[in-house]
Write a protein that holds these residues in place. Structure first.
Motif, PDB file in Angstrom:
ATOM      1  N   SER A 147     104.287-108.702  73.480  1.00  0.00           N
ATOM      2  CA  SER A 147     105.153-108.119  74.508  1.00  0.00           C
ATOM      3  C   SER A 147     105.108-108.936  75.795  1.00  0.00           C
ATOM      4  CB  SER A 147     104.736-106.672  74.789  1.00  0.00           C
ATOM      5  OG  SER A 147     103.444-106.625  75.378  1.00  0.00           O
ATOM      6  N   MET A 148     103.937-109.488  76.127  1.00  0.00           N
ATOM      7  CA  MET A 148     103.835-110.329  77.314  1.00  0.00           C
ATOM      8  C   MET A 148     104.645-111.612  77.150  1.00  0.00           C
ATOM      9  SD  MET A 148     102.097-108.964  79.745  1.00  0.00           S
ATOM     10  CE  MET A 148     100.925-107.657  80.099  1.00  0.00           C
ATOM     11  N   ILE A 149     104.627-112.177  75.956  1.00  0.00           N
ATOM     12  CA  ILE A 149     105.429-113.380  75.705  1.00  0.00           C
ATOM     13  C   ILE A 149     106.914-113.071  75.870  1.00  0.00           C
ATOM     14  CG2 ILE A 149     106.141-115.010  73.922  1.00  0.00           C
ATOM     15  CD1 ILE A 149     103.307-114.908  72.816  1.00  0.00           C
ATOM     16  N   VAL A 150     107.349-111.946  75.307  1.00  0.00           N
ATOM     17  CA  VAL A 150     108.765-111.586  75.351  1.00  0.00           C
ATOM     18  C   VAL A 150     109.207-111.238  76.765  1.00  0.00           C
ATOM     19  CG1 VAL A 150     110.453-109.870  74.575  1.00  0.00           C
ATOM     20  CG2 VAL A 150     108.829-110.849  72.952  1.00  0.00           C
ATOM     21  N   ASN A 151     108.390-110.476  77.501  1.00  0.00           N
ATOM     22  CA  ASN A 151     108.804-109.960  78.802  1.00  0.00           C
ATOM     23  C   ASN A 151     108.608-110.934  79.950  1.00  0.00           C
ATOM     24  OD1 ASN A 151     109.673-107.296  78.089  1.00  0.00           O
ATOM     25  ND2 ASN A 151     107.550-106.761  77.729  1.00  0.00           N
ATOM     26  N   PHE A 152     107.561-111.751  79.896  1.00  0.00           N
ATOM     27  CA  PHE A 152     107.219-112.576  81.059  1.00  0.00           C
ATOM     28  C   PHE A 152     107.213-114.074  80.770  1.00  0.00           C
ATOM     29  CE2 PHE A 152     104.944-108.489  81.576  1.00  0.00           C
ATOM     30  CZ  PHE A 152     105.635-108.024  82.689  1.00  0.00           C
ATOM     31  N   ALA A 153     106.624-114.457  79.640  1.00  0.00           N
ATOM     32  CA  ALA A 153     106.387-115.887  79.412  1.00  0.00           C
ATOM     33  C   ALA A 153     107.672-116.652  79.109  1.00  0.00           C
ATOM     34  CB  ALA A 153     105.378-116.068  78.272  1.00  0.00           C
ATOM     35  N   ILE A 154     108.470-116.155  78.165  1.00  0.00           N
ATOM     36  CA  ILE A 154     109.685-116.880  77.767  1.00  0.00           C
ATOM     37  C   ILE A 154     110.727-116.945  78.882  1.00  0.00           C
ATOM     38  CG2 ILE A 154     111.650-116.848  76.185  1.00  0.00           C
ATOM     39  CD1 ILE A 154     109.826-115.899  74.003  1.00  0.00           C
ATOM     40  N   PRO A 155     111.025-115.833  79.594  1.00  0.00           N
ATOM     41  CA  PRO A 155     112.065-115.912  80.628  1.00  0.00           C
ATOM     42  C   PRO A 155     111.766-116.895  81.758  1.00  0.00           C
ATOM     43  CG  PRO A 155     111.633-113.631  80.061  1.00  0.00           C
ATOM     44  CD  PRO A 155     110.571-114.449  79.404  1.00  0.00           C
ATOM     45  N   THR A 156     110.508-117.215  82.009  1.00  0.00           N
ATOM     46  CA  THR A 156     110.174-118.126  83.102  1.00  0.00           C
ATOM     47  C   THR A 156     110.159-119.586  82.672  1.00  0.00           C
ATOM     48  OG1 THR A 156     107.824-117.724  82.631  1.00  0.00           O
ATOM     49  CG2 THR A 156     108.836-116.424  84.372  1.00  0.00           C
ATOM     50  N   LEU A 157     110.359-119.851  81.384  1.00  0.00           N
ATOM     51  CA  LEU A 157     110.398-121.227  80.918  1.00  0.00           C
ATOM     52  C   LEU A 157     111.734-121.876  81.296  1.00  0.00           C
ATOM     53  CD1 LEU A 157     108.843-120.966  77.343  1.00  0.00           C
ATOM     54  CD2 LEU A 157     107.835-122.086  79.323  1.00  0.00           C
ATOM     55  N   GLU A 158     111.661-123.144  81.629  1.00  0.00           N
ATOM     56  CA  GLU A 158     112.868-123.902  81.963  1.00  0.00           C
ATOM     57  C   GLU A 158     113.445-124.489  80.673  1.00  0.00           C
ATOM     58  OE1 GLU A 158     111.754-126.744  84.871  1.00  0.00           O
ATOM     59  OE2 GLU A 158     111.284-125.235  86.394  1.00  0.00           O
ATOM     60  N   VAL A 159     114.184-123.635  79.955  1.00  0.00           N
ATOM     61  CA  VAL A 159     114.757-124.040  78.678  1.00  0.00           C
ATOM     62  C   VAL A 159     116.276-124.075  78.802  1.00  0.00           C
ATOM     63  CG1 VAL A 159     112.842-123.178  77.305  1.00  0.00           C
ATOM     64  CG2 VAL A 159     114.709-121.638  77.890  1.00  0.00           C
ATOM     65  N   ASP A 160     116.927-124.366  77.703  1.00  0.00           N
ATOM     66  CA  ASP A 160     118.373-124.491  77.688  1.00  0.00           C
ATOM     67  C   ASP A 160     119.045-123.178  78.109  1.00  0.00           C
ATOM     68  OD1 ASP A 160     120.790-126.068  76.794  1.00  0.00           O
ATOM     69  OD2 ASP A 160     120.994-124.269  75.551  1.00  0.00           O
ATOM     70  N   ALA A 161     120.090-123.286  78.920  1.00  0.00           N
ATOM     71  CA  ALA A 161     120.778-122.099  79.430  1.00  0.00           C
ATOM     72  C   ALA A 161     121.388-121.281  78.294  1.00  0.00           C
ATOM     73  CB  ALA A 161     121.855-122.517  80.425  1.00  0.00           C
ATOM     74  N   TYR A 162     121.906-121.957  77.270  1.00  0.00           N
ATOM     75  CA  TYR A 162     122.489-121.243  76.134  1.00  0.00           C
ATOM     76  C   TYR A 162     121.429-120.405  75.418  1.00  0.00           C
ATOM     77  CZ  TYR A 162     124.693-120.384  71.616  1.00  0.00           C
ATOM     78  OH  TYR A 162     125.195-119.780  70.485  1.00  0.00           O
ATOM     79  N   PHE A 163     120.221-120.986  75.288  1.00  0.00           N
ATOM     80  CA  PHE A 163     119.123-120.232  74.656  1.00  0.00           C
ATOM     81  C   PHE A 163     118.783-118.998  75.474  1.00  0.00           C
ATOM     82  CE2 PHE A 163     114.557-119.317  74.627  1.00  0.00           C
ATOM     83  CZ  PHE A 163     114.374-119.002  73.302  1.00  0.00           C
ATOM     84  N   LEU A 164     118.708-119.127  76.806  1.00  0.00           N
ATOM     85  CA  LEU A 164     118.375-117.984  77.648  1.00  0.00           C
ATOM     86  C   LEU A 164     119.460-116.912  77.566  1.00  0.00           C
ATOM     87  CD1 LEU A 164     116.813-119.575  80.870  1.00  0.00           C
ATOM     88  CD2 LEU A 164     115.657-118.309  79.052  1.00  0.00           C
ATOM     89  N   ASP A 165     120.720-117.329  77.502  1.00  0.00           N
ATOM     90  CA  ASP A 165     121.806-116.348  77.371  1.00  0.00           C
ATOM     91  C   ASP A 165     121.669-115.558  76.073  1.00  0.00           C
ATOM     92  OD1 ASP A 165     122.891-117.083  79.769  1.00  0.00           O
ATOM     93  OD2 ASP A 165     124.335-118.495  78.910  1.00  0.00           O
TER      94      ASP A 165
END
Length: 368
Positions: A73-91
Motif C-alpha cells: 500500500s505504501m508503494i501504491v500510495n506514496f512511492a510510485i506517484p513521486t517517481l519521475e516517470v513517463d507522463a503517459y504511465f502516470l496518467d
C-alpha cells in the motif's frame, strides 16, 4: 477559503519539497519496501518450517503478512506517484488508482491495525511464558494463538468498516482532456466533522494508540527486567531457559523498533485530523514530518527479518538449514569422507594391537 497569493505560495512550497519527497518516497521507500517484501517472504518460509513451529511463530507469520500488505500500500500510495516517470504511465496509473483506492485504502488500514494488535498478541504471550510460567502450558499453545490471530483479523476488519465508506470514485468531465475521468473523492461521511472528530481523534487515540502502546510499554518493561534478572543468574540457567531468554530478547527488539517507528505515524494521523486542507498541503514542516513518518512505517514493516537474524539463534539455524543446505552438505562430505573413516579404523586397530602387546603397567602409563 484562501486567496490567490496563498495558493501561489503553496505551489512554491510543493515545488521546493518535490526533490525531498522524490528521494525519500520515490527512491528510498521503493528500495526499502521491495526489499522488505522479499525479506518477509523469507521470514514466512523459515517460520513455517517444522522446527520453528510454535505459538509465537504463528503470530510472526501473521505479522509478516500484514507487513507485506502495508508495504504494498505504501508503494501504491506514496512511492510510485513521486517517481519521475513517463507522463503517459502516470496518467494510466492514476486512472486505475482512482478506481481501486476506495478498496485499497481500508485494506491498508486493516493491515496497520492487525500489525499493531498482532505485536500486542505475541508480546503478551511472551510475558505469560516468561513471567507466568505455570500458566504458560495452557495459554501459550498453537491452537490458542491461531484463535487469537483470527480474532485480531476480525477485530481489525470490524474497526475499519467505516473507512470503507469514507471515499468513493465518481465520473466527472475533465475540460483539459475533453473527456470523462474517474475522480477519487471523500463522501459525505468522510467530510462529516463530527465523524472525523469522534472516529479519527477519540477512537483512534484510544484503540490505535493509548491501549496498545501502554500495554506494550508495560509488558516490554517487564520482559526487559526478566532478561536482566536471568542474565544475573546465568550460571544457574538451563539450556531451555537460555533458549527462552533468546526468544524473549528477539521479540523485545521487534517491539522496541515497532514503538519507535509507529509513534510518529500515530502523531501524524492526529495532526492530519486537526489541520485543515490548506495546512495539510501548504505547511512545509507538516509535509516533511508526514513524509518521514511514512518512511519509518515502511522501515518498520521491512526490518523484522533482520531482527530475527540478529537476535534469534534458532531462526538463524533454521534459515541456514533451509537456504544453505547445499553448502552444509558439501562441508559434511568433506569432513566425513571415506578415506578419513578408513584411517581412523586403522589407527584404532593399531592401538588395540599395541595394548595387547604391552603389560598392564605400561598401558596405564600410556593412557595417562
Amino acid at each position: 477559503m484562501t486567496n490567490s497569493s496563498s495558493f501561489e505560495g503553496c505551489m512554491d512550497i510543493n515545488a521546493d519539497l518535490g526533490p525531498f519527497q522524490y528521494y525519500t518516497w520515490g527512491i528510498t521507500s521503493n528500495i526499502i519496501a521491495v526489499s522488505g517484501i522479499l525479506l518477509n517472504i523469507l521470514a514466512i518460509t523459515v517460520l513455517s518450517q517444522p522446527r520453528m513451529r510454535s505459538s509465537t511463530a504463528i503470530y510472526l507469520i501473521s505479522l509478516a503478512v500484514y507487513d507485506n500488505i502495508v508495504l504494498l500500500s505504501m508503494i501504491v500510495n506514496f512511492a510510485i506517484p513521486t517517481l519521475e516517470v513517463d507522463a503517459y504511465f502516470l496518467d494510466m496509473y492514476f486512472f486505475v488508482y482512482n478506481y481501486i483506492q476506495p478498496i485499497a485504502y481500508p485494506i491498508a488500514l486493516i493491515a496497520q491495525t492487525g500489525t499493531i494488535y498482532t505485536t500486542v498478541g505475541f508480546t503478551v504471550e511472551r510475558y505469560v511464558a516468561v513471567c507466568r510460567p505455570l500458566q504458560a502450558a495452557n495459554i501459550c499453545t498453537t491452537s490458542r494463538s491461531k484463535k487469537a490471530v483470527f480474532c485480531i483479523f476480525l477485530g481489525s476488519v470490524i474497526y475499519n468498516i467505516p473507512r470503507m465508506f469514507e471515499y468513493e470514485t465518481v465520473l466527472e468531465w475533465d475540460d483539459q482532456v475533453n473527456k470523462t475521468q474517474p475522480i477519487y473523492r471523500a463522501t459525505e461521511l468522510g467530510q462529516n466533522k463530527i465523524y472525523k472528530e469522534v472516529y479519527f481523534i477519540y477512537l483512534n487515540l484510544l484503540i490505535m494508540f493509548f491501549l496498545p502502546f501502554t500495554l506494550l510499554a508495560y509488558v516490554n518493561t517487564c520482559l526487559i527486567n526478566a532478561i536482566r534478572t536471568s542474565r544475573a543468574s546465568r550460571v544457574q540457567m538451563s539450556s531451555s531457559a537460555v533458549k527462552e531468554n533468546n526468544m524473549t530478547l528477539m521479540l523485545v527488539s521487534v517491539v522496541v523498533v515497532f514503538l519507535v517507528c509507529q509513534l510518529p505515524s500515530i502523531a501524524d494521523n492526529i495532526l492530519w485530523t486537526a489541520l485543515n486542507s490548506y495546512q495539510q498541503r501548504c505547511n512545509a514542516t507538516y509535509i516533511k514530518f508526514t513524509t518521514i513518518s511514512n518512511l519509518m512505517v515502511i522501515f518498520n514493516s521491512a526490518c523484522n527479518f533482520v531482527l530475527y537474524c540478529l537476535f534469534g539463534k534458532k531462526f538463524r539455524r533454521v534459515f541456514c538449514k533451509v537456504f544453505c543446505s547445499r553448502l552444509k552438505r558439501s562441508t559434511v562430505r568433506y569432513q566425513f569422507r571415506p578415506e578419513s573413516a578408513t584411517l581412523v579404523c586403522h589407527i584404532r586397530d593399531s592401538t588395540t594391537k599395541l595394548y595387547h602387546v604391552k603389560g598392564n603397567h605400561e598401558m596405564e602409563s600410556t593412557s595417562v
